[in-house]
Design an enzyme around this catalytic site. Structure first.
Site, short mmCIF file in Angstrom:
data_model
loop_
_atom_site.label_atom_id
_atom_site.label_comp_id
_atom_site.label_asym_id
_atom_site.label_seq_id
_atom_site.Cartn_x
_atom_site.Cartn_y
_atom_site.Cartn_z
N ASP A 267 -1.64 -13.02 1.13
CA ASP A 267 -2.16 -11.91 1.93
C ASP A 267 -2.58 -12.46 3.28
O ASP A 267 -3.75 -12.71 3.53
CB ASP A 267 -3.35 -11.25 1.21
CG ASP A 267 -3.81 -10.00 1.94
OD1 ASP A 267 -3.10 -9.57 2.87
OD2 ASP A 267 -4.88 -9.47 1.60
N ASP B 48 -12.04 -12.21 10.67
CA ASP B 48 -11.07 -12.12 9.57
C ASP B 48 -9.70 -12.64 10.05
O ASP B 48 -8.97 -11.94 10.73
CB ASP B 48 -10.99 -10.64 9.17
CG ASP B 48 -10.10 -10.39 7.98
OD1 ASP B 48 -9.71 -11.36 7.31
OD2 ASP B 48 -9.82 -9.21 7.73
N ASP C 245 -5.26 -13.38 -3.96
CA ASP C 245 -4.79 -13.28 -2.58
C ASP C 245 -4.97 -14.64 -1.91
O ASP C 245 -6.10 -15.09 -1.66
CB ASP C 245 -5.58 -12.21 -1.80
CG ASP C 245 -5.04 -10.81 -2.05
OD1 ASP C 245 -4.15 -10.65 -2.92
OD2 ASP C 245 -5.50 -9.87 -1.38
N GLU D 101 -9.85 -13.36 -2.94
CA GLU D 101 -9.07 -13.77 -1.76
C GLU D 101 -9.75 -14.96 -1.09
O GLU D 101 -10.96 -14.92 -0.83
CB GLU D 101 -8.94 -12.61 -0.77
CG GLU D 101 -8.29 -13.06 0.54
CD GLU D 101 -7.86 -11.92 1.45
OE1 GLU D 101 -7.28 -10.95 0.94
OE2 GLU D 101 -8.10 -12.04 2.66
N MET E 119 2.75 -5.46 -7.74
CA MET E 119 1.43 -4.87 -7.46
C MET E 119 1.55 -3.76 -6.41
O MET E 119 2.34 -3.88 -5.48
CB MET E 119 0.50 -5.98 -6.95
CG MET E 119 -0.87 -5.56 -6.52
SD MET E 119 -0.97 -4.97 -4.81
CE MET E 119 -1.66 -6.38 -3.97
N ASP F 191 2.33 1.79 3.39
CA ASP F 191 3.24 0.80 3.97
C ASP F 191 4.67 1.28 3.77
O ASP F 191 5.58 0.93 4.51
CB ASP F 191 3.14 -0.56 3.27
CG ASP F 191 1.77 -1.20 3.41
OD1 ASP F 191 1.04 -0.84 4.34
OD2 ASP F 191 1.46 -2.06 2.56
N HIS G 147 0.88 -1.17 0.00
CA HIS G 147 0.00 0.00 0.00
C HIS G 147 0.92 1.22 0.00
O HIS G 147 2.00 1.17 0.60
CB HIS G 147 -0.83 0.09 1.28
CG HIS G 147 -1.73 -1.07 1.55
ND1 HIS G 147 -1.34 -2.17 2.24
CD2 HIS G 147 -3.03 -1.26 1.24
CE1 HIS G 147 -2.35 -3.01 2.35
NE2 HIS G 147 -3.39 -2.50 1.74
N GLU H 119 -10.94 -6.20 -5.44
CA GLU H 119 -10.95 -7.24 -4.40
C GLU H 119 -12.19 -7.13 -3.53
O GLU H 119 -12.40 -6.13 -2.85
CB GLU H 119 -9.68 -7.09 -3.53
CG GLU H 119 -9.60 -8.10 -2.41
CD GLU H 119 -8.31 -7.96 -1.60
OE1 GLU H 119 -7.35 -7.31 -2.10
OE2 GLU H 119 -8.26 -8.50 -0.48
#
Ligand code: GCO
Ligand code: MN
Ligand code: MN
Length: 389
Positions: free
Chosen positions: A290, A258, A248, A220, A91, A60, A57, A184
């Site tokens: 991920d 999650d 992902d 994902e 990516m 990040d 990101h 996503e």
């Protein structure tokens, strides 16, 4: 030797996000348990565990309030680290969920200034990614959702999302960036309900865009499992539509929070069907993990986690080859693959074909009586997975 057979090679295209191996183990109930590593340290770690790519990101790598000079220095150091450790940056994405400005959503927020800020931030992330050589731009709308549907009509949200994606496609073309966008889906977390809850929802949405050819999906495992769905089916539909732009890989017990577990950690059989599919069809995009290490882990455990993701993928790939070559499985598959009685083909419609089908006399009772032996097939699969075959 087993360790060599399951070693990662560049052509496998295994990638991790900075946020995955960099996850410090904070959760809603507890503080971080691991020291925060810098992007440069994370690149070294990924090189050590055999990754091919590192994804990120915008924030990040570059803090949201960094000055232009700081940004340039950080990006330069990161590029050097990637070069030194032989890592690609396939990516990038933009964080549109952490900052309080996005608490009501980003592209779908009610406030037009928030929507414009989100577009500004996404364009900045695209600039950053282009500088790092990325060709895939993932869009995960973590805050694009609701707790109360009194806040906006869901069709309005979709219209706003379409406006933003169309805008960013034009920006990519205008800047000559050549991005492919991978959308996503996730059903919930952090919002109570997120718009575009499933990969299938995004596949429907893409057809309504101005540049559908630039836009695909990033399914994902955990997100489909959170919704109780079959990841391999979602991936199959995306693949068949020519829209599997990224993936992902992680794992998740159905119905839980999650979890972002190591690939194959919770549902190895589901992971097997997924790997078998990807390898059979020849998916050649990044195999992105991920996920993050358990909160019990320290720096060494993070490496165990990352190596485990890679190893499990390659073990399952080997199992898929065994499955395809197994004489008993081949015989079973050959047994159900063909027609059990003469019948006119369906194929493409023609009036003559339709009248042939309408007048054909099927032995319906024999069709219903045909035994398929899927129990045997699945048991053989289980035995391959359990290592006794
Ligand atoms: C999640 C998502 C994210 C996205 C990432 C890239 O559940 O938090 O999976 O990890 O994949 O933001 O867009
Ligand atoms: Mn996720
Ligand atoms: Mn994800």
């Amino acid at each position: 030797m087993a360790s060599d057979a399951f070693a990662s090679r560049p052509e496998h295209k295994f990638s991790f996000g900075l946020w995955t191996v960099g996850n410090p183990g904070r959760d809603p109930f507890g503080e971080p348990v691991r020291p925060r590593l810098s992007p440069v340290q994370l690149v070294a770690l990924l090189g050590e565990v055999g990754a091919w790519g590192v994804n990120l990101h915008d924030n990040d790598l570059v803090p949201i309030d960094a000055t232009a000079a700081d940004r340039d220095r950080i990006v330069r150091d990161f590029r050097h680290a990637c070069r030194d450790h032989g890592l690609a940056v396939p990516m990038v994405t933009t964080n549109l969920f952490t900052d309080p400005a996005f608490k009501d959503g980003a592209f779908t927020a009610n406030d037009p200034a928030v929507r414009a800020l989100a577009v500004q931030k996404a364009m900045g992330a695209m600039d950053l990614g282009a500088e790092l050589g990325a060709r895939i731009f993932v869009m995960w709308g973590g805050r694009e959702g609701t707790e109360t549907d009194g806040c906006r009509r869901p069709d309005t949200a979709i219209q706003r999302l379409r406006e933003a994606v169309n805008y960013l496609c034009e920006y990519s073309l205008d800047a000559g960036y050549d991005y492919r966008f991978a959308l996503e889906a996730k059903p919930n977390e952090p919002r109570s309900d997120i718009y575009m809850a499933t990969t299938g929802a995004y596949l429907g949405f893409i057809a309504t865009l101005e540049h559908p050819e630039l836009v695909g999906v990033n399914p994902e495992v955990a997100h489909e499992h959170m919704a109780g769905l079959n990841m391999t089916h979602a991936v199959g539909q995306a693949w068949e539509a020519g829209k599997l732009f990224h993936i992902d890989l992680n794992d998740q017990v159905i119905g839980r929070y999650d979890q972002d577990f190591r690939f194959g950690a919770a549902n190895p059989k589901a992971a097997f069907w997924l790997v078998k599919f990807l390898e059979e069809v020849g998916y050649d995009g990044p195999r992105h993990f991920d996920a993050h290490a358990y909160r019990t882990e320290g720096p060494e455990g993070v490496k165990d986690f990352a190596r485990g993701c890679i190893r499990t993928y390659l073990i399952l790939k080997d199992k898929a080859a065994r499955w395809a070559a197994d004489p008993e499985i081949r015989e079973l598959v050959a047994g159900f693959a063909g027609s059990s009685q003469p019948a006119p083909p369906v194929g493409r419609y023609s009036p003559a074909g339709a009248s042939a089908i309408k007048s054909h006399r099927f032995d319906r009772v024999a069709l219903g009586a045909r035994e398929l032996f899927y129990e045997r097939l699945d048991q053989l699969t289980t035995e391959i997975l359990l290592g006794v075959r």
